[in-house]
Write a protein that holds these residues in place. Structure first.
Motif, mmCIF file in Angstrom:
data_model
loop_
_atom_site.group_PDB
_atom_site.id
_atom_site.type_symbol
_atom_site.label_atom_id
_atom_site.label_comp_id
_atom_site.label_asym_id
_atom_site.label_seq_id
_atom_site.Cartn_x
_atom_site.Cartn_y
_atom_site.Cartn_z
ATOM 1 N N TYR A 59 0.835 -1.194 0.000
ATOM 2 C CA TYR A 59 0.000 0.000 0.000
ATOM 3 C C TYR A 59 0.874 1.249 0.000
ATOM 4 O O TYR A 59 2.055 1.197 0.343
ATOM 5 C CB TYR A 59 -0.928 0.010 1.221
ATOM 6 N N HIS A 60 0.267 2.371 -0.387
ATOM 7 C CA HIS A 60 0.957 3.660 -0.365
ATOM 8 C C HIS A 60 -0.010 4.754 0.043
ATOM 9 O O HIS A 60 -1.190 4.726 -0.329
ATOM 10 C CB HIS A 60 1.536 3.998 -1.747
ATOM 11 N N GLU A 61 0.498 5.727 0.778
ATOM 12 C CA GLU A 61 -0.272 6.929 1.064
ATOM 13 C C GLU A 61 -0.320 7.785 -0.195
ATOM 14 O O GLU A 61 0.685 7.957 -0.888
ATOM 15 C CB GLU A 61 0.376 7.710 2.212
ATOM 16 N N ILE A 62 -1.500 8.329 -0.495
ATOM 17 C CA ILE A 62 -1.681 9.132 -1.708
ATOM 18 C C ILE A 62 -2.174 10.513 -1.311
ATOM 19 O O ILE A 62 -3.213 10.662 -0.659
ATOM 20 C CB ILE A 62 -2.705 8.477 -2.661
ATOM 21 N N ASN A 63 -1.418 11.534 -1.742
ATOM 22 C CA ASN A 63 -1.765 12.914 -1.408
ATOM 23 C C ASN A 63 -2.102 13.779 -2.616
ATOM 24 O O ASN A 63 -2.570 14.903 -2.447
ATOM 25 C CB ASN A 63 -0.629 13.562 -0.622
ATOM 26 N N ASN A 64 -1.858 13.283 -3.828
ATOM 27 C CA ASN A 64 -2.205 14.049 -5.022
ATOM 28 C C ASN A 64 -2.303 13.098 -6.213
ATOM 29 O O ASN A 64 -1.897 11.925 -6.131
ATOM 30 C CB ASN A 64 -1.186 15.168 -5.290
ATOM 31 N N LEU A 65 -2.839 13.599 -7.308
ATOM 32 C CA LEU A 65 -3.091 12.760 -8.470
ATOM 33 C C LEU A 65 -1.805 12.213 -9.072
ATOM 34 O O LEU A 65 -1.749 11.033 -9.448
ATOM 35 C CB LEU A 65 -3.867 13.562 -9.524
ATOM 36 N N LYS A 66 -0.763 13.039 -9.166
ATOM 37 C CA LYS A 66 0.494 12.563 -9.762
ATOM 38 C C LYS A 66 1.081 11.411 -8.954
ATOM 39 O O LYS A 66 1.574 10.428 -9.509
ATOM 40 C CB LYS A 66 1.519 13.703 -9.855
ATOM 41 N N LEU A 117 -5.423 9.710 0.927
ATOM 42 C CA LEU A 117 -6.025 8.459 0.497
ATOM 43 C C LEU A 117 -4.996 7.349 0.664
ATOM 44 O O LEU A 117 -3.829 7.601 0.955
ATOM 45 C CB LEU A 117 -6.468 8.555 -0.960
ATOM 46 N N ILE A 118 -5.429 6.131 0.464
ATOM 47 C CA ILE A 118 -4.515 4.993 0.500
ATOM 48 C C ILE A 118 -4.759 4.141 -0.736
ATOM 49 O O ILE A 118 -5.909 3.854 -1.082
ATOM 50 C CB ILE A 118 -4.687 4.163 1.798
ATOM 51 N N LEU A 119 -3.688 3.796 -1.419
ATOM 52 C CA LEU A 119 -3.752 2.912 -2.579
ATOM 53 C C LEU A 119 -3.247 1.540 -2.157
ATOM 54 O O LEU A 119 -2.123 1.405 -1.676
ATOM 55 C CB LEU A 119 -2.895 3.448 -3.725
ATOM 56 N N GLU A 120 -4.098 0.532 -2.338
ATOM 57 C CA GLU A 120 -3.722 -0.834 -1.986
ATOM 58 C C GLU A 120 -3.568 -1.665 -3.254
ATOM 59 O O GLU A 120 -4.326 -1.502 -4.213
ATOM 60 C CB GLU A 120 -4.775 -1.466 -1.078
ATOM 61 N N GLU A 121 -2.608 -2.547 -3.219
ATOM 62 C CA GLU A 121 -2.399 -3.453 -4.340
ATOM 63 C C GLU A 121 -3.620 -4.360 -4.512
ATOM 64 O O GLU A 121 -4.180 -4.846 -3.533
ATOM 65 C CB GLU A 121 -1.156 -4.304 -4.083
ATOM 66 N N PHE A 122 -4.035 -4.558 -5.763
ATOM 67 C CA PHE A 122 -5.152 -5.460 -6.033
ATOM 68 C C PHE A 122 -4.622 -6.890 -6.065
ATOM 69 O O PHE A 122 -3.748 -7.226 -6.865
ATOM 70 C CB PHE A 122 -5.825 -5.114 -7.358
ATOM 71 N N CYS A 123 -5.131 -7.720 -5.172
ATOM 72 C CA CYS A 123 -4.663 -9.108 -5.073
ATOM 73 C C CYS A 123 -5.829 -10.064 -5.298
ATOM 74 O O CYS A 123 -6.939 -9.830 -4.822
ATOM 75 C CB CYS A 123 -4.056 -9.374 -3.689
#
Length: 245
Positions: A59-66, A117-123
């Motif tokens: 997972y990664h913390e997401i703070n902007n679109l880029k 936001l948080i982006l999680e890997e799709f497993c």
């Protein structure tokens, strides 16, 4: 209310921390209100689990679109974008794949400049397993691991004992849940949800500091229900038997 009771508890995590903190200054509260800070935030939750050497999906913390677009490259263009707070029963999450791109998903979930936001890997996984575990200051008792099936993000069926896990997977789930409840110095009922991946690996998904909907069967199927287990530590009683009847 606080002045009328000797001890208080809660059975739903999406309540204002300030409310529970106020009550904690007036009377005894179990579990520790600080658990809400972790359970209410998916990023803090994942960070806590990893700090205990308990595996999760990447997972990664997401703070902007880029940042979202860059991190998706590491996940082969697919992932699940989630709000870090106020997400339950399938709310606050979007699967990013061919028909929904990163820009659309980012726009739908709101302004991540204010709330990460948080982006999680799709497993791909074989199933979700949850475990209901209880602790008082002297002992820990767990119910048998459960297999859950969801429809539209809502729990549809629970099967107990979980029919699809092997002894090694079951042992890993129980050991991880015990480590979590100890580390939190938690008193009361806690649910921990896991994914069993296609390769057999077990990863923790989230924690729920309360009696859980996957444990409602305990009212009729066990010697002690999860609701009684929530109350017994507060009454200074030993934990009840979790045996299936």
């Amino acid at each position: 209310m606080a002045s009328a009771v000797d001890v208080a508890t809660f059975e739903f995590e999406n309540i204002p921390f300030s409310t529970i903190d106020y009550l904690a200054n007036k009377t005894k509260i179990f579990p520790n209100p600080n658990i809400l800070k972790i359970a209410q935030n998916r990023l803090l939750e994942k960070n806590f689990l990893n700090a205990q050497n308990i595996d999760t999906v990447r997972y990664h913390e997401i703070n902007n679109l880029k940042q979202l677009q860059d991190e998706l490259v590491n996940f082969n263009g697919k992932g699940i974008l989630k709000t870090s707070t106020m997400g339950y029963d399938g709310k606050g999450q979007i699967k990013i794949e061919n028909h929904i791109n990163a820009e659309e998903a980012f726009k739908i979930l709101g302004n991540a400049e204010k709330i990460p936001l948080i982006l999680e890997e799709f497993c791909h996984f074989d199933g979700e397993i949850s475990i209901i575990i209880t602790r008082n200051k002297a002992e820990i008792a767990s119910f048998a691991p459960l297999k859950n099936i969801h429809k539209n993000g809502i729990l549809h069926t629970t099967t107990v004992p979980a029919p699809s896990i092997n002894p090694a997977q079951e042992a890993k789930i129980i050991d991880a849940a015990k480590e979590i409840i100890r580390r939190l110095d938690y008193v009361g009922v806690l649910c921990v949800e896991f994914f069993v991946l296609k390769n057999g690996e077990v990863v923790a998904n989230e924690i729920a500091p309360r009696p859980h909907n996957s444990g409602h069967y305990t009212q009729n199927a066990c010697l002690t229900s999860q609701f009684e287990q929530q109350v017994r530590p507060m009454a200074r009683l030993p934990l009840g038997s979790t045996e299936l009847i």
